[in-house]
Scaffold this motif. Structure first.
Motif, PDB file in Angstrom:
ATOM      1  N   PHE B  92       0.834  -1.207   0.000  1.00  0.00           N
ATOM      2  CA  PHE B  92       0.000   0.000   0.000  1.00  0.00           C
ATOM      3  C   PHE B  92       0.868   1.256   0.000  1.00  0.00           C
ATOM      4  O   PHE B  92       1.861   1.340   0.719  1.00  0.00           O
ATOM      5  N   PHE B  94       0.115   5.485   0.297  1.00  0.00           N
ATOM      6  CA  PHE B  94      -1.004   6.399   0.576  1.00  0.00           C
ATOM      7  C   PHE B  94      -0.694   7.795   0.088  1.00  0.00           C
ATOM      8  O   PHE B  94       0.428   8.119  -0.283  1.00  0.00           O
ATOM      9  N   TYR B  98       2.522   8.400   5.719  1.00  0.00           N
ATOM     10  CA  TYR B  98       2.165   7.629   6.924  1.00  0.00           C
ATOM     11  C   TYR B  98       3.284   6.714   7.377  1.00  0.00           C
ATOM     12  O   TYR B  98       3.077   5.523   7.624  1.00  0.00           O
ATOM     13  N   LEU B  99       4.471   7.239   7.471  1.00  0.00           N
ATOM     14  CA  LEU B  99       5.562   6.442   8.027  1.00  0.00           C
ATOM     15  C   LEU B  99       5.403   6.422   9.542  1.00  0.00           C
ATOM     16  O   LEU B  99       4.753   7.289  10.124  1.00  0.00           O
ATOM     17  N   ILE B 100       5.977   5.409  10.188  1.00  0.00           N
ATOM     18  CA  ILE B 100       5.876   5.318  11.645  1.00  0.00           C
ATOM     19  C   ILE B 100       6.896   6.296  12.233  1.00  0.00           C
ATOM     20  O   ILE B 100       8.101   6.135  12.016  1.00  0.00           O
ATOM     21  N   PRO B 101       6.432   7.328  12.946  1.00  0.00           N
ATOM     22  CA  PRO B 101       7.330   8.432  13.309  1.00  0.00           C
ATOM     23  C   PRO B 101       8.451   8.020  14.256  1.00  0.00           C
ATOM     24  O   PRO B 101       9.475   8.683  14.295  1.00  0.00           O
ATOM     25  N   PHE B 102       8.267   6.930  15.029  1.00  0.00           N
ATOM     26  CA  PHE B 102       9.297   6.599  16.008  1.00  0.00           C
ATOM     27  C   PHE B 102      10.292   5.560  15.485  1.00  0.00           C
ATOM     28  O   PHE B 102      11.154   5.112  16.229  1.00  0.00           O
ATOM     29  N   LEU B 103      10.170   5.190  14.199  1.00  0.00           N
ATOM     30  CA  LEU B 103      11.164   4.274  13.619  1.00  0.00           C
ATOM     31  C   LEU B 103      11.965   5.022  12.557  1.00  0.00           C
ATOM     32  O   LEU B 103      11.418   5.867  11.852  1.00  0.00           O
ATOM     33  N   ASP B 104      13.254   4.696  12.451  1.00  0.00           N
ATOM     34  CA  ASP B 104      14.046   5.352  11.414  1.00  0.00           C
ATOM     35  C   ASP B 104      13.646   4.780  10.047  1.00  0.00           C
ATOM     36  O   ASP B 104      12.828   3.865   9.949  1.00  0.00           O
ATOM     37  N   ASP B 107      14.091   0.999   9.414  1.00  0.00           N
ATOM     38  CA  ASP B 107      13.175   0.122  10.142  1.00  0.00           C
ATOM     39  C   ASP B 107      11.732   0.303   9.686  1.00  0.00           C
ATOM     40  O   ASP B 107      10.928  -0.625   9.780  1.00  0.00           O
ATOM     41  N   LEU B 111      10.017  -3.102   8.663  1.00  0.00           N
ATOM     42  CA  LEU B 111       9.076  -3.444   9.729  1.00  0.00           C
ATOM     43  C   LEU B 111       8.335  -4.764   9.492  1.00  0.00           C
ATOM     44  O   LEU B 111       8.307  -5.630  10.365  1.00  0.00           O
ATOM     45  N   LEU B 112       7.739  -4.902   8.291  1.00  0.00           N
ATOM     46  CA  LEU B 112       6.918  -6.103   8.060  1.00  0.00           C
ATOM     47  C   LEU B 112       7.707  -7.396   8.203  1.00  0.00           C
ATOM     48  O   LEU B 112       7.307  -8.267   8.967  1.00  0.00           O
ATOM     49  N   MET B 143      15.308   9.918  10.612  1.00  0.00           N
ATOM     50  CA  MET B 143      13.935   9.724  11.073  1.00  0.00           C
ATOM     51  C   MET B 143      13.002  10.314  10.018  1.00  0.00           C
ATOM     52  O   MET B 143      13.376  11.270   9.323  1.00  0.00           O
ATOM     53  N   ARG B 159       8.633   0.615   1.438  1.00  0.00           N
ATOM     54  CA  ARG B 159       7.900  -0.203   2.411  1.00  0.00           C
ATOM     55  C   ARG B 159       6.871  -1.090   1.701  1.00  0.00           C
ATOM     56  O   ARG B 159       6.681  -2.246   2.064  1.00  0.00           O
ATOM     57  N   ASP B 171      -2.858   5.219  -3.423  1.00  0.00           N
ATOM     58  CA  ASP B 171      -3.997   6.130  -3.309  1.00  0.00           C
ATOM     59  C   ASP B 171      -3.476   7.560  -3.412  1.00  0.00           C
ATOM     60  O   ASP B 171      -2.921   8.085  -2.461  1.00  0.00           O
TER      61      ASP B 171
END
Ligand SMILES: Nc1ncnc2c1ncn2[C@@H]1O[C@H](COP(=O)(O)OP(=O)(O)OP(=O)(O)O)[C@@H](O)[C@H]1O
Ligand SMILES: [Mg+2]
Lengths: 400, 233
Positions: B92, B94, B98-104, B107, B111-112, B143, B159, B171
C-alpha cells in the motif's frame, strides 16, 4: 523481532520519563504510606522489646498501660517477685507530656523506671552514649530523637534534670521519644499538684473537723502527707526465669494477685490490633484511593498516547500487522510507564523517609508487593487503550 | 499477459433497503504483473471503495477477485485470513506517506519482515537495498520527520515493495508533490513495476501524471470504462 513499544518510548523518552516521574511520586507516596504503617508496628514491637519484660501486670480489667490508663500500688511488685518462675519484677510509670527545650517544645514519653539494680525491666536499653541513671534524683536518660544532648538540663514540671545518657529507637507506640527518670522522680512528676491546688486542699482538710480534730494537729499533718505523696505505678514489668513458662507464671499471678496479666503475645495484639488498628484502616483507605488514582492516571496517559497514534495503527493494520502485536505494544508501554514510575517512587520514598516525623519502615516485601500491584494496575489501565486500538478500522488508512 | 489481479463483476453496496448506496455496480478489471494502470473518476464515483476491495480491506457484496492464480473472493466466499493476505500479497502507498514516526527510515521499510520474525539484520539489509534502488539510500538512518515529502514518499514505496507483493495499490501517491517530483515518482513506480514484476494500480486526480499511464481505468457511477490513453502510448 522488533520492539515497537521500546522504539516509541526511546523516540519520545522525555515525555515518557516526565510522565513516569509524576506517576512515580504518586507511587512513592503509596510506598511511604505502607512504610508508615510498618513503622507503627515496628515502633510497637520496639517498645515491647526494649522494656525487656515477658509479662505486663496491670490494674484489674484494664488494657493498660499503653492502650488504657492503669494504676496499681507500687508494692504489688513485692509478692510477684517472690513467685516461682519470676526472675525480676519492677514498677514503671508512663506519662506523655510536652517538655520545653530551647525555644521549642518536645513531646516525650516520660518513663519512670526502678534503678535499684542494673538490668531491671523498664530501664533504658540501647544506650549509645553517656551512662545509666545512678543517682536517685534529678538525672535523666533521653532518646536521641528528643534532640537532647548529654549534659543538657531539661525541666519536667517543677524540677530540672540533667541528661546523663542517650538511647536510640526508644519510642512510645505513638512514636514519641522516651525520657527516662528514676521511678520516684517520675511519680512525683506524674502526680504533682501545683502550689495553688495544694494550698486549697490543705485549706479543705483544715476546715473538715473529721480530718482536723480540734486539739490534734498531727492528724491533719498525716492526712496532708498521704494526699501529697504518691506510690502508684502504671504497670509492673516481669521478666521470667529462663526455664519458666510465661503462660503458667501469668496464670499464677492472676490467681493470687487479682490483677490483670498480659504475655508478650497478648500485649502485641493489644498494641497492633487495638491501638493502631484505626490508623491502619486509615492507611489502607489511602492505599486504595492512591491505587485508583494511579490506575486512572496510567489509563488516561496510555489512552491519549494511543489515540494520538490512531493513524499509524490503522496503517500498521492495513499492511497486515496483527492486533496482538499492536495490543502488546500498548501493554508494554503501560508496563514501561509503571516500571519507570515504580523506580522513581522507590527512590523517592527512600529519600524522603528520614524526614518523616514518625518512623517509616520500607520493607523489601512491601516493595515487591507494590511492584506487582503497579504492574497489575498498568495492565488493567491499558485495557481501554487496547480496545480503542482493536476497534481501529484498517480502511481508515485509505480514507474516503 | 502474466496473471496479476483480476476483478469480475464486483458489486459493493453500503447499507440495505431504502438507504442503500450502490458504490460499485459491477466492476471488471485486469492488471498484469509488471504493469501500471491509472484509476480515475469524478468524486463519489467509487474509487476509494474499489481500492478498499482491491486491498482486501472491505469485502465486496458480490463478484470475484483473484491475485495470480489465487481466488480471494468469489460471490460471498472469501479467503479466511485477509490480514495475512494483505501482508503477503498487497503493498500500500497512501496520499500521505504515513511512516511510523518513532522508527528510522530503514526500520520503517524493514518493519513487516521483522514483525514476521525474519532476522533483523536480514530484513534491514533488504530494506537498505530497496532504499538504494529508490535513490534514498543515503537517508537510511534518518527519522521520517527529517525527510522531504518526495523522500518520504520514496520510503513509503520501499515499504510497499519489501515483501515483493504481486500487487501494489497507491492512493493519490503524488498529491502532495509538485509537478516535477510527481512525474518522477510516477516514473519510479513504472520502473518498480517492471523491476519487481508487480501489478500497480494508482488512484489519482493528478493531471500531470495521467499522461504517464499506458492504460487508464475511468470509473463512472460504479462501473469501469477502460480508456487506452493516447498521448504516450
Ligand atoms: N462506509 C460507507 N458507507 C456508506 N456509503 C459510503 C461509504 N463509503 C463510501 N460511501 C459512498 O459510496 C460512494 C462512493 O464513495 P467513494 O469514497 O468510493 O468515492 P470516491 O470515488 O473515492 O470519491 P472521492 O474522489 O471524493 O474520494 C459515495 O456515494 C459515498 O458516499
Ligand atoms: Mg476517495
Amino acid at each position: 523481532m522488533i520492539s515497537l513499544a521500546g522504539r516509541d518510548i526511546l523516540h519520545s523518552w522525555g515525555k515518557f520519563v516526565l510522565t513516569g516521574a509524576g506517576l512515580g511520586l504518586l507511587i512513592g507516596v503509596t510506598l511511604s504510606m505502607a512504610g508508615v504503617y510498618r513503622g507503627m508496628v515496628d515502633d510497637a514491637q520496639a517498645l515491647l522489646d526494649n522494656s525487656r519484660a515477658d509479662l505486663w501486670v496491670v490494674q484489674k480489667d484494664t488494657l493498660g498501660p499503653y492502650a488504657e490508663p492503669s494504676s496499681l500500688p507500687e508494692d504489688s511488685e513485692r509478692p510477684i517477685r517472690g513467685m516461682r518462675g519470676v526472675a525480676q519484677a519492677a514498677g514503671v510509670t508512663y506519662l506523655t507530656m510536652q517538655i520545653a527545650h530551647g525555644d521549642a517544645d518536645v513531646r516525650v514519653m516520660v518513663v519512670g523506671a526502678e534503678m535499684g539494680e542494673p538490668g531491671l525491666p523498664g530501664q533504658p536499653t540501647h544506650l549509645i552514649s553517656g551512662r545509666q541513671i545512678v543517682r536517685g534524683h534529678y538525672e535523666a536518660v533521653a532518646d536521641l530523637k528528643t534532640g537532647f544532648a548529654v549534659g543538657d538540663r531539661v525541666k519536667v514540671r517543677r524540677n530540672s534534670y540533667t541528661i546523663v545518657g542517650l538511647t536510640s529507637r526508644m519510642v512510645s507506640s505513638g512514636g514519641d521519644p522516651m525520657l527516662f527518670l528514676s521511678l520516684k522522680d517520675a511519680q512525683a512528676a506524674q502526680f504533682q499538684k501545683d502550689s495553688d491546688a495544694i494550698v486549697r486542699q490543705r485549706a479543705r482538710t483544715a476546715a473538715n473537723p473529721q480530718l482536723n480534730p480540734p486539739g490534734n494537729p498531727a492528724v491533719a499533718q498525716a492526712v496532708n502527707a498521704v494526699q501529697s505523696g504518691n506510690t502508684n505505678v502504671n504497670a509492673v514489668l516481669v521478666s521470667i526465669a529462663r526455664d519458666a513458662d510465661p503462660d503458667a507464671v501469668a496464670a499464677t499471678i492472676r490467681r493470687w494477685q487479682r490483677l490483670t496479666v498480659y504475655t508478650r503475645a497478648e500485649m502485641e495484639e493489644i498494641l497492633v490490633e487495638k491501638l493502631i488498628a484505626n490508623s491502619a484502616k486509615q492507611i489502607a483507605m489511602f492505599l486504595v484511593i492512591l491505587s485508583i488514582v494511579s490506575a486512572a492516571i496510567v489509563a488516561f496517559i496510555i489512552y491519549t498516547m494511543t489515540i494520538g497514534k490512531i493513524r499509524e495503527i490503522a496503517v500498521l493494520k492495513l499492511i497486515g500487522t496483527r492486533n496482538r502485536t499492536i495490543s502488546w505494544m500498548i501493554l508494554q508501554q503501560a508496563l514501561g510507564l509503571g516500571l519507570i514510575g515504580f523506580i522513581v517512587g522507590k527512590i523517592a520514598a527512600s529519600l524522603w523517609a528520614p524526614f518523616f516525623p514518625k518512623y517509616v519502615l520500607l520493607l523489601p516485601a512491601d516493595s515487591a508487593l507494590g511492584f506487582v500491584a503497579v504492574m497489575l494496575i498498568c495492565t488493567l489501565a491499558s485495557v481501554l487503550a487496547i480496545q480503542a486500538a482493536i476497534k481501529v478500522d484498517p480502511a481508515e488508512a485509505i480514507g474516503g | 499477459m502474466a496473471e496479476g489481479i483480476t476483478l469480475e463483476n464486483v458489486v459493493k453496496t453500503y447499507g440495505k433497503g431504502e438507504t442503500a448506496v450502490h458504490a460499485l455496480r459491477g466492476v471488471d478489471m485486469a492488471v498484469a504483473k509488471g504493469e501500471v494502470v491509472g484509476l480515475i473518476g469524478p468524486s463519489g464515483s467509487g474509487k476509494s471503495t474499489l481500492l478498499k476491495c482491491l486491498g482486501a480491506v472491505i469485502e465486496p457484496t458480490s463478484g470475484k477477485m483473484t491475485i495470480g492464480d489465487r481466488c480471494i473472493y468469489d460471490n460471498g466466499w472469501k479467503v479466511r485470513d485477509l490480514r495475512a493476505l494483505r501482508r503477503d500479497m498487497i503493498g500500500f502507498i497512501f496520499q500521505a506517506p504515513y511512516l511510523i514516526p518513532f522508527l528510522d527510515v530503514t526500520d520503517n521499510v524493514a518493519l513487516l519482515p521483522m514483525l514476521a520474525r525474519k532476522p533483523n539484520a536480514v530484513a534491514r539489509k533488504q530494506a537498505r537495498d530497496l532504499l538504494d534502488a529508490l535513490g534514498v539510500g543515503h537517508r537510511a538512518a534518518a527519522m521520517p520527520s527529517q525527510l522531504s515529502g518526495g523522500e518520504q514518499q520514496r520510503v513509503a514505496i520501499a515499504r510497499a515493495l519489501i515483501n515483493r507483493p504481486p500487487v501494489i495499490l497507491a492512493d493519490e501517491p503524488t498529491a502532495p508533490l509538485d509537478g516535477q517530483r510527481a512525474v518522477a515518482v510516477a516514473g519510479l513506480l513504472n520502473d518498480m513495476a517492471r523491476q519487481f514484476d508487480t501489478a500497480i494500480i494508482i488512484v489519482t486526480h493528478d493531471e500531470k501524471i495521467i499522461p504517464t499511464f499506458k492504460r487508464l481505468y475511468n470509473i463512472r457511477d460504479g462501473r469501469t470504462v477502460e480508456d487506452v490513453t493516447a498521448p504516450n502510448a
